[in-house]
Motif scaffolding. Structure first.
Motif, PDB file in Angstrom:
ATOM      1  N   ARG A 172      98.437 202.454  78.592  1.00  9.98           N
ATOM      2  CA  ARG A 172      97.057 202.581  78.091  1.00  9.98           C
ATOM      3  C   ARG A 172      96.504 201.260  77.568  1.00  9.98           C
ATOM      4  O   ARG A 172      95.298 201.086  77.437  1.00  9.98           O
ATOM      5  N   HIS A 218      82.136 185.809  81.585  1.00  5.72           N
ATOM      6  CA  HIS A 218      83.113 186.699  82.225  1.00  5.72           C
ATOM      7  C   HIS A 218      83.145 188.003  81.428  1.00  5.72           C
ATOM      8  O   HIS A 218      83.078 187.987  80.195  1.00  5.72           O
ATOM      9  N   ARG A 272      83.154 193.075  72.917  1.00  4.36           N
ATOM     10  CA  ARG A 272      83.298 192.455  71.595  1.00  4.36           C
ATOM     11  C   ARG A 272      83.498 190.943  71.709  1.00  4.36           C
ATOM     12  O   ARG A 272      83.131 190.190  70.807  1.00  4.36           O
ATOM     13  N   ARG A 303      95.615 191.248  71.815  1.00  5.64           N
ATOM     14  CA  ARG A 303      95.036 190.706  70.582  1.00  5.64           C
ATOM     15  C   ARG A 303      95.007 189.183  70.606  1.00  5.64           C
ATOM     16  O   ARG A 303      94.036 188.557  70.199  1.00  5.64           O
ATOM     17  N   ASN A 343      86.696 194.938  83.676  1.00  6.25           N
ATOM     18  CA  ASN A 343      87.023 193.534  83.936  1.00  6.25           C
ATOM     19  C   ASN A 343      87.433 193.394  85.407  1.00  6.25           C
ATOM     20  O   ASN A 343      88.447 193.949  85.817  1.00  6.25           O
ATOM     21  N   THR A 356      94.553 208.299  75.778  1.00  4.57           N
ATOM     22  CA  THR A 356      93.404 207.494  75.350  1.00  4.57           C
ATOM     23  C   THR A 356      92.199 208.402  75.194  1.00  4.57           C
ATOM     24  O   THR A 356      92.262 209.591  75.527  1.00  4.57           O
ATOM     25  N   ASN A 379      85.450 191.997  77.654  1.00  2.00           N
ATOM     26  CA  ASN A 379      85.363 192.894  76.499  1.00  2.00           C
ATOM     27  C   ASN A 379      84.007 192.641  75.836  1.00  2.00           C
ATOM     28  O   ASN A 379      83.671 191.491  75.538  1.00  2.00           O
ATOM     29  N   ARG A 384      86.184 199.857  71.612  1.00  2.00           N
ATOM     30  CA  ARG A 384      87.018 198.639  71.600  1.00  2.00           C
ATOM     31  C   ARG A 384      86.723 197.679  72.744  1.00  2.00           C
ATOM     32  O   ARG A 384      87.086 196.501  72.675  1.00  2.00           O
TER      33      ARG A 384
HETATM   34  O1  UT7 Z   1      90.019 188.744  81.460  1.00  2.00           O
HETATM   35  C1  UT7 Z   1      91.001 187.915  80.941  1.00  2.00           C
HETATM   36  C2  UT7 Z   1      91.058 187.887  79.511  1.00  2.00           C
HETATM   37  N1  UT7 Z   1      91.310 189.182  78.933  1.00  2.00           N
HETATM   38  C3  UT7 Z   1      90.754 189.446  77.767  1.00  2.00           C
HETATM   39  O2  UT7 Z   1      89.991 188.647  77.286  1.00  2.00           O
HETATM   40  C4  UT7 Z   1      91.143 190.704  77.031  1.00  2.00           C
HETATM   41  C5  UT7 Z   1      91.371 190.376  75.584  1.00  2.00           C
HETATM   42  N2  UT7 Z   1      91.830 191.478  74.757  1.00  2.00           N
HETATM   43  C6  UT7 Z   1      91.066 192.576  74.498  1.00  2.00           C
HETATM   44  O3  UT7 Z   1      89.988 192.748  75.029  1.00  2.00           O
HETATM   45  C7  UT7 Z   1      91.575 193.558  73.464  1.00  2.00           C
HETATM   46  O4  UT7 Z   1      92.607 192.968  72.718  1.00  2.00           O
HETATM   47  C8  UT7 Z   1      92.062 194.901  74.060  1.00  2.00           C
HETATM   48  C9  UT7 Z   1      90.875 195.701  74.570  1.00  2.00           C
HETATM   49  C10 UT7 Z   1      93.060 194.643  75.141  1.00  2.00           C
HETATM   50  C11 UT7 Z   1      92.734 195.730  72.963  1.00  2.00           C
HETATM   51  O5  UT7 Z   1      91.832 195.954  71.896  1.00  2.00           O
HETATM   52  P1  UT7 Z   1      92.300 195.686  70.395  1.00  2.00           P
HETATM   53  O6  UT7 Z   1      91.198 196.074  69.543  1.00  2.00           O
HETATM   54  O7  UT7 Z   1      92.785 194.269  70.335  1.00  2.00           O
HETATM   55  O8  UT7 Z   1      93.443 196.730  70.235  1.00  2.00           O
HETATM   56  P2  UT7 Z   1      94.978 196.475  69.855  1.00  2.00           P
HETATM   57  O9  UT7 Z   1      95.726 195.978  71.029  1.00  2.00           O
HETATM   58  O10 UT7 Z   1      95.029 195.683  68.597  1.00  2.00           O
HETATM   59  O11 UT7 Z   1      95.446 197.954  69.526  1.00  2.00           O
HETATM   60  C12 UT7 Z   1      94.882 198.682  68.425  1.00  2.00           C
HETATM   61  C13 UT7 Z   1      95.431 200.088  68.469  1.00  2.00           C
HETATM   62  C14 UT7 Z   1      96.953 200.130  68.679  1.00  2.00           C
HETATM   63  O12 UT7 Z   1      97.457 201.208  67.933  1.00  2.00           O
HETATM   64  P3  UT7 Z   1      98.176 200.935  66.529  1.00  2.00           P
HETATM   65  O13 UT7 Z   1      99.319 200.001  66.835  1.00  2.00           O
HETATM   66  O14 UT7 Z   1      97.132 200.292  65.656  1.00  2.00           O
HETATM   67  O15 UT7 Z   1      98.583 202.298  66.099  1.00  2.00           O
HETATM   68  C15 UT7 Z   1      97.094 200.443  70.143  1.00  2.00           C
HETATM   69  O16 UT7 Z   1      98.282 201.112  70.449  1.00  2.00           O
HETATM   70  O17 UT7 Z   1      94.863 200.795  69.584  1.00  2.00           O
HETATM   71  C16 UT7 Z   1      95.913 201.357  70.374  1.00  2.00           C
HETATM   72  N3  UT7 Z   1      95.451 201.375  71.760  1.00  2.00           N
HETATM   73  C17 UT7 Z   1      94.799 202.416  72.283  1.00  2.00           C
HETATM   74  N4  UT7 Z   1      94.396 203.593  71.779  1.00  2.00           N
HETATM   75  C18 UT7 Z   1      93.715 204.422  72.589  1.00  2.00           C
HETATM   76  C19 UT7 Z   1      95.612 200.406  72.694  1.00  2.00           C
HETATM   77  N5  UT7 Z   1      95.054 200.805  73.837  1.00  2.00           N
HETATM   78  C20 UT7 Z   1      94.541 202.041  73.620  1.00  2.00           C
HETATM   79  C21 UT7 Z   1      93.847 202.963  74.429  1.00  2.00           C
HETATM   80  N6  UT7 Z   1      93.454 204.129  73.881  1.00  2.00           N
HETATM   81  N7  UT7 Z   1      93.543 202.700  75.722  1.00  2.00           N
END
Ligand code: UT7
Length: 332
Positions: free
Chosen positions: A158, A259, A264, A225, A289, A35, A262, A43
């Motif tokens: 990650r 809460h 965003r 997501r 979180n 990461t 994130n 993000r």
């Molecule tokens: O508290 C309870 C409720 N929880 C939440 O509300 C959390 C809700 N979800 C989120 O906040 C976000 O979805 C996350 C922060 C978990 C993830 O962010 P995202 O923008 O939705 O990323 P994603 O899961 O769509 O992943 C995008 C890309 C992926 O790569 P590819 O498939 O596009 O090549 C992931 O593999 O980012 C990659 N990725 C990372 N890259 C670098 C995922 N985690 C990481 C990381 N570092 N730590």
């Protein structure tokens, strides 16, 4: 004409929080998984999080937060009638973390139990405690949100390990003048969505075995997501419904404590409600979180600032595994 007798006021008369000393930065995480600081900040908004010591458990953190809240409220352990703890990371399945905290603070008269509502847990506790005080069953209630999420985090994943941190927050609720009164609490859940945010193993559905440990099922799993999208829309609707029920409008709200999952998500809620982001409490950069601890931790930061005047309304909103969500409006 018959008049409905008004219910006793339920006030927050004390608040406190605790975060472990050890800080894990995004740069530390860069050395642990694939990461980057840039990805995490962009993000999620998170820069660092606090991590408990191996021998520091959920009730240890909750006890410190509770003692700070008791000191603020000038409440002695033996005055506490009830302790409710919200946690997804209990010390053990039983006795409850609430009973452990009871022992550690010496609240010998209290009844004590835990509730499980993930990140919405603290607001669920507020709603439960409000009922006990309004029915005059209890006078003084201690509520704690405490989480050692580092203990259920897969430090090789990650997708999740960059998100969470450890902390605790607590409040004392009483029917006497305090820092803020509870105006309304609204709770919701949707068990149909239980699969998208869960800790699969360790319970009766999937008992811990060598195989479940090898598969990492003893760690939290999240469809990030999916949760992200549902969280935004659900919290926006929860805010609107709660305001309507309280006969208030968005312009009546001085400050929002969401809460912290994130940045965003918080920005999207602000945008959808057409509210300036400055009206929202944001501390996710320093804590990540912290699930049920995030709202009481924020209360401990904003209530002493005295930037509110009498009558100001603060809206609290949470969303988490279950799925569960909740909204509370406080009046200063
Ligand atoms: O508290 C309870 C409720 N929880 C939440 O509300 C959390 C809700 N979800 C989120 O906040 C976000 O979805 C996350 C922060 C978990 C993830 O962010 P995202 O923008 O939705 O990323 P994603 O899961 O769509 O992943 C995008 C890309 C992926 O790569 P590819 O498939 O596009 O090549 C992931 O593999 O980012 C990659 N990725 C990372 N890259 C670098 C995922 N985690 C990481 C990381 N570092 N730590």
């Amino acid at each position: 004409m018959n008049t409905v007798p008004s219910l006793p006021t339920v006030s927050i008369t004390g608040f406190g929080s605790y975060a472990p000393k050890k800080v894990l930065t995004n740069f530390d995480l860069e050395k642990m998984v694939d990461t980057t600081n840039a990805w995490i900040v962009e993000r999620t908004g998170i820069q660092e999080r606090h991590i408990a010591e191996p021998d520091e458990c959920t009730s240890d953190m909750g006890t410190i937060a509770a003692q700070r809240a008791m000191e603020k409220a000038n409440v002695k352990p033996e005055e506490i009638d009830l302790i409710i703890v919200a946690t997804a990371t209990p010390d053990m399945p039983f006795p409850s973390t609430a009973c452990w905290i009871q022992k550690k603070i010496g609240a010998t008269r209290a009844a004590a139990f835990d509730i499980t509502a993930a990140c919405s847990g603290f607001l669920y506790c507020l709603a439960i405690a409000q009922q006990f005080i309004q029915t005059q069953a209890y006078r003084t209630i201690l509520i704690v949100g405490s989480e050692k999420l580092s203990s259920i985090t897969n430090w090789n994943d990650r997708n999740t390990c960059v998100l969470f941190g450890d902390a605790a927050g607590a409040v004392i609720l009483q029917n006497q003048p305090g820092f803020a009164n509870i105006l309304i609490n609204q709770l919701w859940s949707d068990g149909r969505q239980s699969e998208i945010l869960k800790l699969p193993a360790g319970g009766t559905q999937c008992p811990t075995t060598i195989e479940t440990l090898q598969q990492g099922l003893n760690y939290m799993q999240m469809s990030g997501r999916e949760v992200f999208k549902i969280a935004i829309n659900t919290m926006v609707e929860a805010i609107k419904t709660t305001l309507t029920k309280a006969n208030l409008s968005l312009s009546d709200i001085s400050y929002v404590i969401p809460h912290q999952a994130n940045i965003r998500i918080i920005q999207a809620i602000a945008e959808k409600l057409n509210l300036p982001i400055e009206k929202f409490h944001v501390n996710i950069q320093y804590y990540g979180n912290t699930s049920s601890a995030s709202i009481p931790l924020a209360l401990d930061q904003i209530l002493p600032m005295k930037k509110f005047k009498t009558g100001d309304k603060i809206l609290l909103v949470a969303f988490g595994g279950g799925l569960t969500w909740a909204c509370t409006i406080l009046s200063i």
